[in-house]
Scaffold this motif. Structure first.
Motif, PDB file in Angstrom:
ATOM      1  N   PHE A 144       0.850  -1.184   0.000  1.00 27.05           N
ATOM      2  CA  PHE A 144       0.000   0.000   0.000  1.00 27.05           C
ATOM      3  C   PHE A 144       0.886   1.234   0.000  1.00 27.05           C
ATOM      4  O   PHE A 144       1.769   1.361   0.836  1.00 27.05           O
ATOM      5  N   LEU A 183     -22.038  -2.603   2.284  1.00 25.12           N
ATOM      6  CA  LEU A 183     -21.312  -1.924   3.361  1.00 25.12           C
ATOM      7  C   LEU A 183     -19.864  -2.408   3.403  1.00 25.12           C
ATOM      8  O   LEU A 183     -18.928  -1.606   3.481  1.00 25.12           O
ATOM      9  N   ILE A 184     -19.689  -3.732   3.314  1.00 22.82           N
ATOM     10  CA  ILE A 184     -18.328  -4.268   3.383  1.00 22.82           C
ATOM     11  C   ILE A 184     -17.521  -3.830   2.156  1.00 22.82           C
ATOM     12  O   ILE A 184     -16.362  -3.438   2.270  1.00 22.82           O
ATOM     13  N   LEU A 189     -16.549  -0.193   2.385  1.00 22.87           N
ATOM     14  CA  LEU A 189     -15.497  -0.030   3.391  1.00 22.87           C
ATOM     15  C   LEU A 189     -14.144  -0.379   2.783  1.00 22.87           C
ATOM     16  O   LEU A 189     -13.160   0.353   2.937  1.00 22.87           O
ATOM     17  N   ILE A 190     -14.102  -1.502   2.055  1.00 22.15           N
ATOM     18  CA  ILE A 190     -12.849  -1.909   1.429  1.00 22.15           C
ATOM     19  C   ILE A 190     -12.430  -0.877   0.372  1.00 22.15           C
ATOM     20  O   ILE A 190     -11.256  -0.514   0.259  1.00 22.15           O
ATOM     21  N   SER A 250     -12.788   2.177   0.376  1.00 22.67           N
ATOM     22  CA  SER A 250     -12.226   3.407   0.943  1.00 22.67           C
ATOM     23  C   SER A 250     -10.704   3.324   1.033  1.00 22.67           C
ATOM     24  O   SER A 250     -10.017   4.335   1.108  1.00 22.67           O
ATOM     25  N   LEU A 251     -10.192   2.087   1.012  1.00 26.05           N
ATOM     26  CA  LEU A 251      -8.736   1.903   0.993  1.00 26.05           C
ATOM     27  C   LEU A 251      -8.111   2.561  -0.229  1.00 26.05           C
ATOM     28  O   LEU A 251      -7.019   3.123  -0.168  1.00 26.05           O
ATOM     29  N   ARG A 303      -7.314   6.180  -0.001  1.00 27.59           N
ATOM     30  CA  ARG A 303      -6.148   6.558   0.810  1.00 27.59           C
ATOM     31  C   ARG A 303      -4.849   5.966   0.276  1.00 27.59           C
ATOM     32  O   ARG A 303      -3.786   6.509   0.500  1.00 27.59           O
ATOM     33  N   LEU A 330     -10.134  -7.269   7.581  1.00 31.30           N
ATOM     34  CA  LEU A 330     -10.556  -5.890   7.313  1.00 31.30           C
ATOM     35  C   LEU A 330      -9.933  -4.906   8.295  1.00 31.30           C
ATOM     36  O   LEU A 330      -9.560  -3.799   7.920  1.00 31.30           O
ATOM     37  N   LEU A 365      -5.622  -4.414   6.868  1.00 28.29           N
ATOM     38  CA  LEU A 365      -6.164  -3.312   6.079  1.00 28.29           C
ATOM     39  C   LEU A 365      -6.425  -2.074   6.938  1.00 28.29           C
ATOM     40  O   LEU A 365      -6.590  -0.975   6.420  1.00 28.29           O
ATOM     41  N   LEU A 368      -8.987  -0.945   8.536  1.00 30.65           N
ATOM     42  CA  LEU A 368     -10.237  -0.215   8.322  1.00 30.65           C
ATOM     43  C   LEU A 368     -10.984  -0.013   9.641  1.00 30.65           C
ATOM     44  O   LEU A 368     -10.681  -0.665  10.638  1.00 30.65           O
ATOM     45  N   VAL A 401     -17.232   0.272  11.779  1.00 31.28           N
ATOM     46  CA  VAL A 401     -18.009   0.010  10.557  1.00 31.28           C
ATOM     47  C   VAL A 401     -17.852  -1.445  10.128  1.00 31.28           C
ATOM     48  O   VAL A 401     -18.826  -2.103   9.761  1.00 31.28           O
ATOM     49  N   GLY A 446     -20.777  -4.143   9.754  1.00 23.44           N
ATOM     50  CA  GLY A 446     -20.912  -4.841   8.477  1.00 23.44           C
ATOM     51  C   GLY A 446     -20.936  -6.347   8.675  1.00 23.44           C
ATOM     52  O   GLY A 446     -21.742  -7.049   8.057  1.00 23.44           O
ATOM     53  N   MET A 469     -24.320  -7.375  10.011  1.00 28.88           N
ATOM     54  CA  MET A 469     -25.359  -7.401   8.973  1.00 28.88           C
ATOM     55  C   MET A 469     -25.150  -8.590   8.030  1.00 28.88           C
ATOM     56  O   MET A 469     -26.089  -9.284   7.659  1.00 28.88           O
TER      57      MET A 469
END
Lengths: 363, 313
Positions: free
Chosen positions: A4, A333-334, A337-338, A340-341, A344, B85, B89, B91, B95, B99, B102
């Motif tokens: 990254f 949602l998942i 979220l991923i 959003s990596l 950045r 995650l 990662l 994150l 959240v 997630g 859900m």
């Protein structure tokens, strides 16, 4: 090896494309459970699309479904922007609905132009006050608001059931636990004849615009964003962090309360304990898909509403369980979220074997 | 006077322990995750997964312990996802956890509905039965109160000892506690922060799933939609109340179980005057009160919620 590397500048088009890619990915991943349930995958997507956009009726259903999601999505986006983790939109929705019914089902009789603002105000106060409790518990006593807002959802739902079986039960309701109907003056009119989409949608869109302007242009908006970026820096900069949290809590709760008002005054006409199939929780997904942007919330709410309405109709046509909609929402949602990596970081795939080879060659 | 009678009945204490059992699993699971520095809000959904998978495995013909194992594995799998995650990662743990809840809930409901499309009453399995331990179960009062529980309750109690032993008496436990307080110190020792954290989340999630499995395989013998109803969230509050210690976690869960069992019996006494919902609210309000009581002096693991990247100081 995956590496990254921090990204310095992000083009706005790229940032805009990510949630769309995330949504599409979530939809695509749903092919696996659909196929596992024995559904014809392509036909299923056809049914979902037709069910959501295929007719005037379908589109009206879609907009009616999106209305509460815009409100709860806004509620979550304002709160999350300040890193106030309000997971209690579900409960705030219910107290908002309860307040609207308490005033609008015959307790006060006044013309429509007084009743509608009155029930909206009541719902906002109810929702805001409910969110004030966990906010104060956080700022005064340091109690984590995630847990308190989550647990309050259960308390509120039980309270609503108690009211609907007790003092607020409709005596003409054939014994069903439901409230008396809203008077016609306290009802939000439908926007089209024989369609369920109602003026709550317009209120939701106006709210999105108001919140957008507040976040972008007002001092409050600046304070909210600064608090969310870095609490201690905001404190040092002289931003009243505690009162900002309280403001955010009140605004967020009030928006979720409006969702409840709009559902009872616009869609259902009376309150039952199952008016919300989790709109409060789904609001979290809407807000995250929108990147917490108030105008983005509108688009994300329409996407999620399309998933629900479309999946419902697909489920009826093909016999695939309608829980597929919840599954797609959770996957969205998942995925977002991923994704959003990628805002950045740049993701580089480095092949360690290759690097070794060149090292040998050098020697 | 009746209130004293309630406390003196063996039935009451048996019920308190029964109610506490899933919470013991859940609080221990949350504790292991948070001790390693990761909040796991996936707990509510992992309870659902454990409940569904354990039950379904038995319904499809696995043995009861096979069901328990499958529930734990399913929980660990969702823990792995949360771990990937939030750890490498980095994150948002909030959240990601929501997630996972859900995702896990909807997968479970979807699977159940797909396997059983048109059942009006949920099918039942032959669930765990209370053990009959020679001598102990026959003791007056103490026997029926403490020793006529199912094997899963004893497994929960054993897990308190196991988690306590591993966390405080082994090098692995030291590493897990350190990785939740000061990850860079752990890395300086040549240990992998990622592996420790992900491992802890998987183990914690497996424990959470056992809490769910207890509900469908021991407390009841069927799976219902909405049967978890916030038990996971209650565990997240109780772990703060227990200040992240296994012994106190057991105490907190038992105290909670006792209050809940008392409330159910009280409902029989005064249920005619007070609406049942008031009693049903009590567990949630109690959890909020428990959290608020200790919030000020809560000693959170110092690196909780903080992602760690390699080579970072």
């Amino acid at each position: 090896m995956i590496r990254f590397e921090p990204r310095t500048n992000v083009s706005s088009l790229f940032a805009l494309a990510l949630p769309i890619v995330a949504g599409i990915t979530a939809l695509a991943l749903a092919a696996i459970p659909i196929a596992a349930a024995g559904g014809e995958v392509f036909a299923a997507y056809g049914h979902i699309f037709k069910g959501a956009f295929g007719s005037k009726f379908a589109f009206s259903e879609l907009l009616a479904r999106a209305t509460p999601l815009i409100f709860t999505g806004l509620a979550v986006s304002v709160a999350f922007r300040a890193k106030l983790w309000n997971i209690g939109a579900e409960g705030q929705l219910y107290v908002g609905a309860l307040a609207a019914v308490a005033i609008g089902s015959g307790a006060i009789s006044a013309p429509s132009y007084i009743m509608i603002p009155l029930i909206m105000l009541a719902g906002m106060i109810a929702g805001g006050t409910l969110m004030l409790v966990p906010t104060l518990l956080k700022t005064r006593l340091g109690a984590d608001e995630v847990v308190t807002t989550l647990l309050l959802n259960f308390v509120v739902l039980l309270f609503v059931q108690m009211m609907l079986e007790g003092p607020m039960k409709d005596p003409m309701g054939m014994g069903w636990p439901q409230s008396e109907p809203m008077t016609s003056a306290a009802t939000l009119p439908k926007m089209m004849a024989r369609m369920r989409v109602h003026w709550g949608l317009v209120i939701a869109l106006v709210s999105a615009l108001v919140i957008y302007i507040m976040m972008k242009r007002s001092v409050w908006g600046f304070e909210i964003r600064a608090t969310g970026e870095n609490v201690s820096a905001a404190k040092h900069a002289g931003i009243p962090v505690t009162s900002t949290f309280i403001k955010v809590g009140l605004i967020s709760g009030a928006l979720a309360g409006l969702a409840g008002v709009s559902e009872v005054a616009g869609l259902k006409g009376y309150l039952t304990a199952d008016i919300s199939p989790g709109f409060g929780y789904t609001g979290i997904v809407v807000a995250m898909l929108a990147g917490l942007s108030p105008l983005g919330v509108v688009i994300a709410a329409i996407f999620i509403a399309a998933v629900f309405v479309g999946a419902d109709s697909m489920s009826r046509a093909m016999g695939v369980s309608s829980y597929i909609a919840d599954l797609i929402v959770a996957l969205s949602l998942i995925c977002v979220l991923i994704s959003s990596l990628f805002v950045r970081f740049k993701v580089r795939f480095v092949n360690p074997k290759k690097t070794k080879l060149t090292a040998k060659g050098d020697a | 006077m009746e209130y004293i009678d309630i406390l003196l009945s063996a039935n009451f204490w048996a019920a308190a322990i029964r109610i506490a059992t899933p919470l013991i699993f859940g609080v221990l699971g949350a504790l292991v995750c948070e001790r390693a520095g990761v909040l796991n809000l996936g707990i509510e959904g992992i309870f659902v997964v454990g409940a569904m998978c354990g039950w379904m495995a038995v319904w499809l013909g696995a043995g009861l312990w096979g069901g328990v194992l499958i529930a734990a594995l399913a929980g660990a799998l969702f823990g792995l996802l949360h771990g990937i995650l939030t750890v490498p990662l980095g994150l948002s743990q909030h959240v990601s956890g929501l997630g996972i809840t859900m995702f896990a809930t909807s997968v479970s409901y979807f699977t159940y509905r797909t396997a059983l499309p048109k059942v009006s009453s949920p099918p039942r399995i032959d669930a765990f039965q209370p053990l009959d331990i020679p001598v102990l179960s026959d003791l007056p009062f103490i026997g029926p109160a403490l020793f006529q529980q199912t094997a899963m309750t004893f497994l929960a109690l054993a897990m308190v000892l196991v988690v306590g032993y591993v966390l405080y008496r082994t090098p692995l436990g030291l590493a897990i506690r350190a990785v939740g307080d000061n990850p860079s110190a752990v890395e300086a020792q040549g240990l992998s922060v990622f592996a420790l954290r992900i491992g802890a989340i998987m183990a914690g999630s497996a424990l959470m799933a056992l809490g769910g499995a207890f509900l469908t395989m021991s407390a009841f013998d069927a799976f219902f939609f909405g049967m978890i109803s916030g038990r996971g969230w209650i565990c997240i509050a109780l772990v703060v109340f227990a200040s992240w210690r296994p012994g106190k976690a057991l105490l907190g869960a038992l105290l909670f179980g006792a209050f809940d069992a008392f409330q159910i019996r009280l409902q029989n006494e005064v249920g005619a005057v007070v609406p049942s919902q008031v009693f049903l609210m009590i567990p949630y309000l109690l959890s909020i009160i428990a959290l608020v009581l200790v919030a000020r002096k809560a000693d959170y693991p110092r690196a909780l919620l903080q992602p760690y990247f390699r080579g970072q100081r």
